[in-house]
Design an enzyme around this catalytic site. Structure first.
Site, PDB file in Angstrom:
ATOM      1  N   HIS A 215      -0.507   4.900   3.620  1.00 23.75           N
ATOM      2  CA  HIS A 215      -1.705   4.441   2.918  1.00 23.75           C
ATOM      3  C   HIS A 215      -1.477   4.387   1.409  1.00 23.75           C
ATOM      4  O   HIS A 215      -2.328   3.904   0.671  1.00 23.75           O
ATOM      5  CB  HIS A 215      -2.869   5.385   3.248  1.00 23.75           C
ATOM      6  CG  HIS A 215      -4.208   4.889   2.836  1.00 23.75           C
ATOM      7  ND1 HIS A 215      -4.938   5.457   1.814  1.00 23.75           N
ATOM      8  CD2 HIS A 215      -4.965   3.867   3.309  1.00 23.75           C
ATOM      9  CE1 HIS A 215      -6.092   4.820   1.677  1.00 23.75           C
ATOM     10  NE2 HIS A 215      -6.137   3.852   2.563  1.00 23.75           N
TER      11      HIS A 215
ATOM     12  N   ARG B 204     -18.509   8.000  -2.492  1.00 22.94           N
ATOM     13  CA  ARG B 204     -19.124   6.727  -2.101  1.00 22.94           C
ATOM     14  C   ARG B 204     -19.852   6.816  -0.765  1.00 22.94           C
ATOM     15  O   ARG B 204     -20.972   6.366  -0.634  1.00 22.94           O
ATOM     16  CB  ARG B 204     -18.065   5.631  -2.032  1.00 22.94           C
ATOM     17  CG  ARG B 204     -18.638   4.245  -1.803  1.00 22.94           C
ATOM     18  CD  ARG B 204     -17.556   3.242  -1.497  1.00 22.94           C
ATOM     19  NE  ARG B 204     -16.985   3.430  -0.170  1.00 22.94           N
ATOM     20  CZ  ARG B 204     -15.771   3.016   0.189  1.00 22.94           C
ATOM     21  NH1 ARG B 204     -14.997   2.439  -0.699  1.00 22.94           N
ATOM     22  NH2 ARG B 204     -15.332   3.194   1.423  1.00 22.94           N
TER      23      ARG B 204
ATOM     24  N   ARG C  76      -5.946  -0.885  10.311  1.00 24.71           N
ATOM     25  CA  ARG C  76      -6.901  -1.380  11.299  1.00 24.71           C
ATOM     26  C   ARG C  76      -7.536  -2.703  10.876  1.00 24.71           C
ATOM     27  O   ARG C  76      -7.965  -2.869   9.748  1.00 24.71           O
ATOM     28  CB  ARG C  76      -7.996  -0.338  11.530  1.00 24.71           C
ATOM     29  CG  ARG C  76      -8.753  -0.619  12.820  1.00 24.71           C
ATOM     30  CD  ARG C  76      -9.928   0.302  13.015  1.00 24.71           C
ATOM     31  NE  ARG C  76      -9.755   1.632  12.524  1.00 24.71           N
ATOM     32  CZ  ARG C  76      -9.680   2.727  13.307  1.00 24.71           C
ATOM     33  NH1 ARG C  76      -9.724   2.594  14.616  1.00 24.71           N
ATOM     34  NH2 ARG C  76      -9.586   3.917  12.767  1.00 24.71           N
TER      35      ARG C  76
END
Length: 858
Positions: free
Chosen positions: A450, A579, A420
């Protein structure tokens, strides 16, 4: 060994109360990012940088997540998420939480940062502050350099409402020819090819929109300018097309990029004093609801303020950082097998031992890029394969692959077109690669690729060898300077053979489901991680050492959350360094009381993924040496996948086991620093909020990223195999099972006599109410082995509040009945230690956890 049954625990873990909402958890992360701008302990220009980062992050959040929610609402989706919310409920709560965050950003700039910049000689002026000379200067600049680029677009009976592009900054100008006429709306786009901060004089700036606004008479002669309003749109980026019916993936991606230009609006930002008539007109024409309008003071877009960080003002910035050479890859003419430029062949070095790369502490160009460069020019290399998710627009990685093809290597590249916001960049690289005759795969139907992996096939004297790079980050030289990522360079043949299967899948018809070492999503990873978690639960049930530590970007997958809950209920100590998104609630009585969740937000974006499973090991057992097998021993993994549904089920991901003793020690060091950081670490509460850690009075600041920079620099020029030495005193050495030193080094762990004496003194001190002195020997290692004492750990040797807690009158009865079987350690992380029947120790955070352990053992 007793079998572990994850369903035997009498708790309904499908209850929504046990899960946090994904979108609201993401908002909490953005709140932590914003805090970096609000924190006046930061250098001034670092605060400015985080104002820009917060704007960029929230832009993407609205484009992706809010856009997705609006799509669901428009499609009449009412299905609830695992936390019990419908899309409408989620959208309402997200918008409510976003509003005060945007106001806080604006107040920070207007009330603090702008004045602080002025105090440092950096002035961002309002137009009415300019002198007559400066005004004339700006009028001339507008007429000569800005006016020719502007295209006013009126909305009247002869002109349709103009198209307004995503994230563009615009000026709504209301004009009137005669006093009786209704005002006419005209949109003027603030040009993006002109500097947003217009420099007046040295150290003085004015925003471009103010220059335009104040000189509109040159653009609109002979009309009355009634009012002007700065506004900004955000459009939905969640535009999709069914891949199953797409005739061509490239055409589909091009169509997606085009559709984004015209996608529905998900946010309208306007100046706080915008006239109601202008806002109403924009809402009507753009189909914007009231709660999607954000009236904000000050600038509406802080992204371009990032240019201020380029000023030559080191006094207003963090110390600059230059990524370091890895010691294993430095020039060294004293070694054999070095090339003409004094560098040993990277392939010889990898074959000697695995290498752990840690960016941005290690230079991307001198490690990963060198790996590909040498492969491209090495006459013995037969083939190179790489998976590209994101890469730089001027990517040297791609250039190396092209050079390899020109040099006669077989080159295959997987370029993920569906990455994206990088679709256009990746499309251009696909065309370039194909023009060079390189085999290019664009992606997989129904899956994103990925994984961050590369494979080099090399002919050597003893046969064909495979050299692999398995990483947590992209092949992107620029983000490698600002993202914290790990990479494993290895000649392990099993890993290489696994990567051969993965790359064959990219160009072939199917994905193998059998792998030797790699965990591959979507075929084996979920199952293997689940096995690891359940194995820890089984160890805990049997009174053996059980521990999980995971460092990920996100923990969103409900099944993984449930597995972690059940492991905690079985007695597994779990620390999660997450995170951003985290659905799990830590600290829930009888469910997650053994789980802590940490988050670190600092100058570099934490992006690495590390997984640790203790697997029955203990610090004073031979298993702690690191040889994991079926009989037990710690297991370590690094790779590209988070514990999110998309990573486990909808993407091709690769996670590699780490078996090298030295690399495991480096990973342990990283995790321990993360869990002791008292400057940039946040701890999560059960309600999903976070609290930032601060060093107690008199104790030193522990900043993980600063220490890693310091250690990377200290490795330069040293005779060490470790890219990041682990001899810093800030890592306490108590949080994870750590490998003992090699026997022939002459360093052994603390003797049992020393340990027993230390524990006895501790127990006596607690019982008598006196000060506690705890040697690191209670951790199964003496201070000499650790290379540090308790003073170096930043703690004195006296009891703290934990001791008071241990002595209060509310101790569980089993703790009162067994005072010699538990004690209070000198630890910032654990509050209690339980002595096990076999002479070992188990660390716990709560009295309830101690009581359960004592009941199990005694």
């Amino acid at each position: 060994m007793t079998p572990y049954d994850p369903d035997h625990l009498d708790v309904d873990l499908t209850d929504p109360q046990f899960y946090l909402n994904r979108e609201l958890s993401e908002m909490e992360f953005q709140r932590r990012v914003l805090h970096e701008a609000l924190d006046d302990r930061q250098p001034l220009l670092e605060r400015v940088r985080f104002l820009s980062i917060f704007t960029k992050n929230m832009d993407e959040f609205f484009m992706k997540r809010v856009g997705g929610l609006k799509q669901q609402i428009d499609a009449d989706v009412t299905e609830q998420t695992v936390d019990g919310r419908t899309p409408t409920q989620q959208l309402t709560e997200v918008l409510e939480k976003a509003r005060p965050m945007f106001r806080a950003q604006a107040r920070c700039f207007l009330d603090e940062i702008r004045g602080a910049l002025a105090d440092e000689g950096i002035h961002i002026r309002d137009y009415d502050e300019l002198s007559a000379t400066q005004r004339e200067q700006m009028r001339q600049y507008f007429e000569e350099s800005v006016l020719p680029t502007l295209t006013p677009l009126a909305f009247d009976p002869a002109h349709p409402f103009p198209f307004i592009s995503n994230l563009s900054l615009s000026l709504a100008v209301m004009t009137r020819r005669d006093s009786d006429d209704e005002p006419t709306f005209t949109r003027v786009k603030i040009p993006q090819n002109r500097p947003r901060l217009v420099e007046l004089d040295d150290g003085e700036y004015i925003l471009l929109e103010e220059v335009i606004r104040s000189n509109l008479d040159l653009l609109f002669p002979n009309v009355e300018i009634v009012n002007t309003t700065v506004f900004r749109l955000t459009r939905n980026a969640e535009v999709r097309r069914n891949e199953e019916v797409a005739e061509d993936l490239i055409d589909m991606i091009q169509e997606v990029i085009e559709q984004r230009r015209f996608a529905t609006v998900v946010r309208l930002e306007v100046e706080a004093d915008a006239p109601d008539a202008v806002v109403s007109l924009l809402q009507e024409q753009l189909d914007i609801a009231d709660d999607e309008v954000f009236r904000l003071p000050g600038p509406l877009d802080y992204r371009e303020l990032l240019s201020l960080t380029d000023l030559d003002r080191p006094d207003l910035k963090l110390d600059s950082w230059t990524p370091q050479l890895h010691p294993r890859l430095e020039r060294d003419e004293r070694r054999a097998d070095f090339s003409a430029d004094g560098q040993r062949s990277i392939f010889s070095e990898i074959r000697r031992d695995d290498i752990l790369l840690h960016h941005p502490y290690h230079s991307f160009d001198d490690t990963v890029q060198r790996f590909l460069d040498e492969a491209a020019s090495d006459p013995d290399v037969l083939a190179i394969k790489a998976a590209i998710y994101r890469t730089a627009s001027d990517s040297q990685v791609i250039q190396s692959l092209i050079e390899a093809a020109e040099n006669g290597k077989q080159v295959a590249v997987m370029v993920e077109l569906k990455a994206r916001f990088d679709e256009q960049n990746n499309l251009e690289w696909v065309r370039r690669l194909e023009e060079e005759g390189i085999h290019v795969a664009y992606g997989t139907i129904g899956l994103k690729t990925h994984t961050k992996t590369a494979l080099v096939v090399r002919e050597e004297e003893d046969g064909v060898q495979l050299y692999s790079h398995v990483a947590t980050g992209n092949y992107h030289s620029e983000t490698a300077k600002g993202y914290v990522d790990l990479g494993l360079l290895t000649a392990d043949r099993d890993i290489g053979q696994d990567l051969v299967k993965v790359f064959n899948f990219f160009t072939g018809p199917s994905l193998d489901e059998q792998f030797r070492k790699l965990l591959i999503a979507p075929v084996t990873m979920r199952e293997e991680f689940t096995k690891c978690i359940r194995r820890e639960a089984r160890h805990a049930q049997n009174g053996e050492d059980a521990r999980i530590v995971a460092k990920v970007n996100g923990l969103e997958d409900p099944q993984m959350v449930e597995e972690l809950y059940r492991a905690s209920m079985a007695g597994v100590e779990i620390d999660l360094i997450v995170r951003d998104i985290c659905r799990l609630r830590p600290g829930l009585a009888d469910v997650s009381e053994n789980i802590t969740v940490h988050s670190i937000v600092d100058r570099f974006l934490e992006h690495s993924r590390i997984f640790y499973f203790e697997n029955g090991a203990s610090a004073d057992s031979s298993q702690a040496l690191g040889e994991a097998d079926d009989a037990g021993g710690p297991e370590w993994y690094i790779g590209s996948a988070d514990w999110m549904e998309r990573n486990l089920d909808k993407r091709v991901e690769a996670v590699a086991p780490v078996e090298d003793r030295d690399i495991r020690e480096q990973l342990r060091f990283i995790l321990e620093l993360a869990m002791t950081d008292n400057r940039k670490r946040w701890t999560m509460n059960a309600d999903g909020t976070y609290e930032q850690r601060h060093p107690p009075d008199g104790e030193p600041v522990v900043n993980m990223q600063s220490i890693l920079m310091e250690q990377a620099m200290s490795a330069h020029g040293r005779d060490t195999n470790w890219g990041i030495p682990t001899d810093h005193p800030a890592a306490p050495g108590e949080l994870l099972v750590a490998p003992r030193e090699e026997a022939d080094d002459g360093d052994e762990t603390a003797t049992s006599e020393t340990t027993e004496n230390s524990e006895a003194e501790t127990v006596d001190a607690v019982r008598d109410g006196g000060p506690v002195s705890v040697l690191n020997a209670t951790n199964g290692r003496d201070n000499a082995t650790n290379g540090r004492d308790n003073v170096a750990n930043g703690r004195d040797n006296t009891a703290d509040d934990n001791c008071d807690d241990a002595l209060d009158g509310d101790l569980p009865q089993v703790m009162r009945d067994n005072p010699d079987r538990w004690y209070v350690p000198d630890s910032d992380h654990y509050r209690y230690v339980v002595r096990t029947p076999d002479g070992g120790r188990q660390y716990r955070k709560t009295q309830d956890a101690v009581a359960k352990l004592l009941e199990r053992y005694y």
